[in-house]
Design an enzyme around this catalytic site. Sequence first.
Site: not given
Length: 382
Positions: A129, A155, A121, A363, A236, A125, A360, A239
């Site tokens: 971020g 990646i 995925f 926090s 979605d 970049e 992903e 995560r």
Amino acid sequence: MADRSFLQWPFFEDRHRELAKTLDAWCADHLSVDHADIDAACRKLVSDLGAAGWLQPTAGEVLDVRTLCLIRETLARHDGLADFSFAMQGLGTGAISLFGTPAQQDEWLPLTRAGKAISAFALTEPQSGSDVANSTMTATLDGDDYVLNGEKTWISNGGIADVYTLFARTGEGPGAKGLSAFVVPASLPGFEVVERLQVIAPHPLATLRFNDVRVPKSALLGAPGQGFKVAMATLDVFRTTVAAAALGFARRALDEALARVNERQVQGAPLFELQMVQGHIADMAMDVDAAALLVYRAAWTKDSGAARVSREAAMAKLYSTDQAQQVIDKAVQLHGGDGVKHGQKVEELYRDIRALRIYEGASDVQRVVIARQTMGAFLGGN
């Protein structure tokens, strides 16, 4: 023995309970892959998981998030690299499952589910971020092709993947409105692995460069300008599974701590008899259960038909990853000097967990998501 009582919660069906039991047994028999060569280890893990059928849930018309979470939690409890290998097959092809054409799905999903092709995925970049809308990589339409130029970094599976879900700016609008998603094979001319990135818990990571890489219009995922939608819809789903992996790490840390304080003798009695130690164990057990409730609430909500679970997934990821860090830290402390000795499971877990609080959606980004969603719900109810 890891706690299994949570499987009786109403979030699950019998098929989930059976899956967790079967996978746990498979892991005990098969997860002894040598990690000395990380690339080779990941290739073998993907192949083994695919051959055993465990990659089947990573792609399809319906992605069952509870199944994905149970698999990630179980794999993470046994082997962090096995969890990584499974997760990237899902994240890398999730967008193809959700938005791909029948031709794209027929070309890649059978291969990735069988463990015969590795996916990735490619979103992050160097300058963007978590700020996806700030992506600068371009995809310029030239006749029947798009021409890709730019760099991606951090990646996962970079350098070993056979296919990338890639996001680039096509210019339909400013910011997020001008991004599109593409299916990009790694074999195309102009694709270059610039740097392999080394991190505290070794994984295959890389910076990638695309120099006039040509892909046909048929490589487009969804419509032009829908890249941000594709990325967010995919995240979605996945995560919440990051939170499940953190939960698996935390469960293993709790098990290691329980074994340690039961076996270790202090002044003729088990270490567990010390009240301060009991306090640590109580906090660890509470954090594990609280994380599990948030993880499987988010997964169940998505599986029950919710269009978006941004708030629930953000809560699950934020709490589970942050608290797993605390649970593992307590496990290291309870092991004393052995806890920081290379080769100890708790030392490995200590390195494994840290990245999950960043990738992903870091926090602090999750806190922003939760706050905005909560305020939106408040204003919407007035």
